[in-house]
Enzyme design. Structure first.
Site, PDB file in Angstrom:
ATOM      1  N   HIS A 263      29.031  14.501  30.141  1.00 11.67           N
ATOM      2  CA  HIS A 263      28.015  13.962  29.366  1.00 11.67           C
ATOM      3  C   HIS A 263      26.462  14.662  30.059  1.00 11.67           C
ATOM      4  O   HIS A 263      26.593  15.983  29.864  1.00 11.67           O
ATOM      5  CB  HIS A 263      27.873  12.510  29.753  1.00 11.67           C
ATOM      6  CG  HIS A 263      27.039  11.653  28.661  1.00 11.67           C
ATOM      7  ND1 HIS A 263      26.424  12.132  27.567  1.00 11.67           N
ATOM      8  CD2 HIS A 263      26.765  10.212  28.680  1.00 11.67           C
ATOM      9  CE1 HIS A 263      25.593  11.145  27.154  1.00 11.67           C
ATOM     10  NE2 HIS A 263      25.916  10.136  27.605  1.00 11.67           N
ATOM     11  N   HIS A 302      30.827  19.427  21.516  1.00  7.96           N
ATOM     12  CA  HIS A 302      30.047  18.247  21.314  1.00  7.96           C
ATOM     13  C   HIS A 302      31.152  17.345  20.457  1.00  7.96           C
ATOM     14  O   HIS A 302      31.610  17.622  19.507  1.00  7.96           O
ATOM     15  CB  HIS A 302      28.761  18.532  20.439  1.00  7.96           C
ATOM     16  CG  HIS A 302      27.774  17.215  20.747  1.00  7.96           C
ATOM     17  ND1 HIS A 302      27.969  15.977  20.114  1.00  7.96           N
ATOM     18  CD2 HIS A 302      26.793  16.794  21.829  1.00  7.96           C
ATOM     19  CE1 HIS A 302      27.180  15.153  20.515  1.00  7.96           C
ATOM     20  NE2 HIS A 302      26.400  15.712  21.615  1.00  7.96           N
ATOM     21  N   ASP A 358      22.637  21.136  26.364  1.00  6.81           N
ATOM     22  CA  ASP A 358      22.581  21.402  27.876  1.00  6.81           C
ATOM     23  C   ASP A 358      22.741  22.677  28.303  1.00  6.81           C
ATOM     24  O   ASP A 358      22.536  23.306  29.508  1.00  6.81           O
ATOM     25  CB  ASP A 358      23.738  20.548  28.663  1.00  6.81           C
ATOM     26  CG  ASP A 358      23.562  19.020  28.901  1.00  6.81           C
ATOM     27  OD1 ASP A 358      22.200  18.598  28.997  1.00  6.81           O
ATOM     28  OD2 ASP A 358      24.594  18.204  28.374  1.00  6.81           O
TER      29      ASP A 358
HETATM   30  N1  CMC Z   1      35.001  24.609  26.801  1.00  2.00           N
HETATM   31  C1  CMC Z   1      36.202  25.005  26.159  1.00  2.00           C
HETATM   32  N2  CMC Z   1      36.913  24.363  25.271  1.00  2.00           N
HETATM   33  C2  CMC Z   1      36.482  23.259  24.952  1.00  2.00           C
HETATM   34  C3  CMC Z   1      35.344  23.010  25.226  1.00  2.00           C
HETATM   35  C4  CMC Z   1      34.565  23.628  26.239  1.00  2.00           C
HETATM   36  N3  CMC Z   1      33.244  23.303  26.334  1.00  2.00           N
HETATM   37  N4  CMC Z   1      34.698  21.802  24.610  1.00  2.00           N
HETATM   38  C5  CMC Z   1      36.182  21.399  23.722  1.00  2.00           C
HETATM   39  N5  CMC Z   1      37.106  22.269  24.078  1.00  2.00           N
HETATM   40  C6  CMC Z   1      38.374  22.367  23.388  1.00  2.00           C
HETATM   41  C7  CMC Z   1      39.532  21.414  24.186  1.00  2.00           C
HETATM   42  O1  CMC Z   1      40.070  21.935  25.083  1.00  2.00           O
HETATM   43  C8  CMC Z   1      40.175  21.134  22.519  1.00  2.00           C
HETATM   44  O2  CMC Z   1      40.899  22.240  22.529  1.00  2.00           O
HETATM   45  P1  CMC Z   1      42.634  21.958  22.027  1.00  2.00           P
HETATM   46  O3  CMC Z   1      42.498  21.533  20.701  1.00  2.00           O
HETATM   47  O4  CMC Z   1      43.514  23.253  22.143  1.00  2.00           O
HETATM   48  O5  CMC Z   1      43.218  21.113  23.189  1.00  2.00           O
HETATM   49  C9  CMC Z   1      39.194  21.208  21.644  1.00  2.00           C
HETATM   50  O6  CMC Z   1      38.122  21.898  22.098  1.00  2.00           O
HETATM   51  C10 CMC Z   1      38.524  19.736  21.194  1.00  2.00           C
HETATM   52  O7  CMC Z   1      38.085  19.261  22.567  1.00  2.00           O
HETATM   53  P2  CMC Z   1      37.865  17.813  22.700  1.00  2.00           P
HETATM   54  O8  CMC Z   1      38.076  17.709  24.447  1.00  2.00           O
HETATM   55  O9  CMC Z   1      39.085  16.894  22.287  1.00  2.00           O
HETATM   56  O10 CMC Z   1      36.531  17.186  22.280  1.00  2.00           O
HETATM   57  P3  CMC Z   1      35.696  16.031  22.672  1.00  2.00           P
HETATM   58  O11 CMC Z   1      35.098  15.693  21.431  1.00  2.00           O
HETATM   59  O12 CMC Z   1      36.560  14.958  23.158  1.00  2.00           O
HETATM   60  O13 CMC Z   1      34.684  16.585  23.703  1.00  2.00           O
HETATM   61  C11 CMC Z   1      32.996  17.299  24.931  1.00  2.00           C
HETATM   62  C12 CMC Z   1      33.479  16.568  23.621  1.00  2.00           C
HETATM   63  C13 CMC Z   1      31.415  17.416  24.827  1.00  2.00           C
HETATM   64  C14 CMC Z   1      33.201  16.449  26.231  1.00  2.00           C
HETATM   65  C15 CMC Z   1      33.473  18.782  25.340  1.00  2.00           C
HETATM   66  O14 CMC Z   1      33.145  19.600  24.419  1.00  2.00           O
HETATM   67  C16 CMC Z   1      33.054  19.169  26.616  1.00  2.00           C
HETATM   68  O15 CMC Z   1      33.680  18.938  27.445  1.00  2.00           O
HETATM   69  N6  CMC Z   1      31.974  20.307  26.860  1.00  2.00           N
HETATM   70  C17 CMC Z   1      31.542  20.734  27.872  1.00  2.00           C
HETATM   71  C18 CMC Z   1      30.825  19.699  28.654  1.00  2.00           C
HETATM   72  C19 CMC Z   1      29.139  19.643  27.917  1.00  2.00           C
HETATM   73  O16 CMC Z   1      28.741  20.607  27.707  1.00  2.00           O
HETATM   74  N7  CMC Z   1      28.956  18.328  27.792  1.00  2.00           N
HETATM   75  C20 CMC Z   1      27.608  18.088  27.240  1.00  2.00           C
HETATM   76  C21 CMC Z   1      27.777  17.384  25.707  1.00  2.00           C
HETATM   77  S1  CMC Z   1      26.271  17.463  24.983  1.00  2.00           S
HETATM   78  C22 CMC Z   1      24.997  16.274  26.082  1.00  2.00           C
HETATM   79  C23 CMC Z   1      25.496  15.140  25.942  1.00  2.00           C
HETATM   80  O17 CMC Z   1      25.227  14.278  24.781  1.00  2.00           O
HETATM   81  O18 CMC Z   1      25.712  14.478  26.747  1.00  2.00           O
END
Ligand code: CMC
Length: 424
Positions: A263, A302, A358
């Site tokens: 987050h 995201h 971010d």
């Molecule tokens: N790098 C590589 N792969 C990723 C990433 C990433 N940053 N984000 C998602 N994926 C992949 C994930 O491995 C999955 O792949 P597969 O379908 O093969 O298993 C797919 O994309 C879907 O990911 P998810 O984890 O199911 O998506 P989510 O909606 O649960 O996660 C997130 C959203 C923001 C937690 C995630 O994208 C992430 O961890 N990003 C990096 C951390 C980050 O930058 N966070 C800040 C968010 S914006 C500020 C805020 O609002 O806090």
């Protein structure tokens, strides 16, 4: 004849049920009448991580994640960042309309009057080491405000809520600045009533008159971070608030949620990642590791945006203005190249992973002179305006009760206790 209802047939029983559709949503409790046996609990929905569950009705922030749209109270984020100020935005989020000149000056004066922390508060961090993480200090600070303002418990009293909202908005910034100064072993700086909110922040941190271009960049960053509807920390604010806890306790909890690297903690993680990559030549091997499941590309992806995060675009432009004053952050080249490569890579395209807020914010923060540990605090300070506006909306919402999700119990059935001596 079309009607705003959904007909559900339960194939276990052959019975059909009609449930109303309102705002493209059905009420989860309407499913409870669907039972296989008369004494069943009734149907529930299973939605870990709240992927498709609306927890409230809100009029504050609108996001269209596919189109990359973010509006506060209907106003596009691009327009607010271009022409507005953070305090105007905080007023807008809370009250629902932009302030007139008189309203804004009264609002600003009340925020300024609330900047000083309660008496004797300067010692609150003394039990911590100078290496304490500033987000941990901020959480402790909010918990401290809960102790310092016992009247904050009167959450059903509108006048009391208004007092606490002003305190929270103002003292989030003072606590943030105090955490920074405490870690450096420096004394607290008294805010100046003649300075704008973001200028005062830079002044309380660095104890010198800030460059107006940096003040403007800070103001834009505050506007961009002010609210983002029902994310992890805002939902935490609402969940804790739903128990009628005081708002400072809820703010401490919301900060805890924001602290995590998935987050608000991502901005700190991005900078660490960029430093780890080091130079442009190392990007391809880093990307391969991410695609192979070794860590994530921080600052990308995201839950809601499946397009470029509009805040990332604005931050990238603001970065240019900051670097014109401070000199370019050498990690900018690594970040730009990383973005370019990722946006053309099948892995990221397929999963609709774009830069989020971010990705570039840390580069500006670093250029402004902040250590990486402070980045999430810089996210939290303005987010307090969103958290408190959402909390006020919650407190006025007659649909709301204490938050209490259900579970699917898959554990053991009833079994008898076995005395310790008889256990094998
Ligand atoms: N790098 C590589 N792969 C990723 C990433 C990433 N940053 N984000 C998602 N994926 C992949 C994930 O491995 C999955 O792949 P597969 O379908 O093969 O298993 C797919 O994309 C879907 O990911 P998810 O984890 O199911 O998506 P989510 O909606 O649960 O996660 C997130 C959203 C923001 C937690 C995630 O994208 C992430 O961890 N990003 C990096 C951390 C980050 O930058 N966070 C800040 C968010 S914006 C500020 C805020 O609002 O806090």
């Amino acid at each position: 004849m079309p009607s705003d209802t959904l007909t559900i047939t339960d194939n276990r029983t052959g019975k059909s049920y009609e449930v109303p559709i309102e705002n493209d949503t059905i009420r989860a409790t309407d499913l409870r009448k669907i039972k296989a046996e008369a004494d069943d609990f009734g149907l529930m929905t299973y939605d870990p991580a709240y992927m498709n569950t609306a927890s409230c009705k809100s009029t504050i922030t609108f996001i269209d994640g596919d189109k990359g749209i973010l509006n506060y109270r209907g106003y596009p984020i691009e327009q607010l960042a271009e022409d507005g100020s953070y305090l105007e935005t905080a007023y807008l989020l809370w009250h629902g309309s932009l302030p007139t000149t008189d309203q804004l000056s009264a609002f600003t004066a009340t925020v300024n009057a609330n900047l000083p922390l309660p008496a004797n508060f300067a010692g609150i961090y003394d039990g911590f080491g100078r290496d304490a993480h500033p987000m941990a200090l901020l959480m402790a600070g909010f918990a401290g405000l809960a102790a310092a303002y016992p009247d904050a418990k009167n959450v059903l009293d509108k006048a009391s809520r208004e007092r606490q909202i002003f305190r929270g908005l103002a003292q989030a910034m003072t606590l943030g600045a105090w955490g920074y100064r405490f870690r450096k072993g420096l004394p607290m700086v008294t805010p100046r009533p003649d300075l704008s909110f973001p200028a005062n922040f830079l002044y309380m941190l660095f104890e010198k008159e800030p460059d107006p271009r940096l003040v403007r960049a800070m103001d834009i960053l505050f506007i961009l971070h002010a609210d983002h509807e029902q994310n992890c920390s805002t939902s935490t604010m609402r969940l804790v608030g739903s128990s009628q806890a005081d708002p400072f306790s809820s703010l401490a909890a919301a900060c805890a949620a924001l602290y995590g690297p998935l987050h608000g903690g991502a901005n700190e993680a991005v900078l660490k990642m960029l430093r780890h990559i080091g130079s442009v030549e190392n990007i391809p091997s880093f990307i391969e590791k991410v695609k192979g499941g070794e860590g994530r590309l921080m600052g990308f992806g995201h839950r809601v945006y499946k397009n470029y995060d509009p805040r990332a675009r604005i931050i990238k432009a603001a970065a240019e203005d900051v670097f014109a004053v401070t000199g370019k952050n050498p990690l900018l080249d690594v970040a730009s190249e990383l973005e370019k490569i990722a946006l053309h890579d099948e892995y990221f395209i397929k999963r609709k992973l774009y830069p989020n807020v971010d990705f570039y914010s840390g580069l500006i923060y670093e250029a402004l002179g902040f250590p990486a540990e402070m980045f999430t605090v810089l996210f939290a300070i303005p987010r307090v305006s969103g958290w408190l506006s959402q909390w006020e909306e919650l407190m006025c919402d007659e649909d709301q009760k204490i938050g209490r999700p259900r579970q699917i119990y898959l554990g053991e059935g009833k079994r008898d206790y076995v005395p310790l001596a008889d256990r094998k």
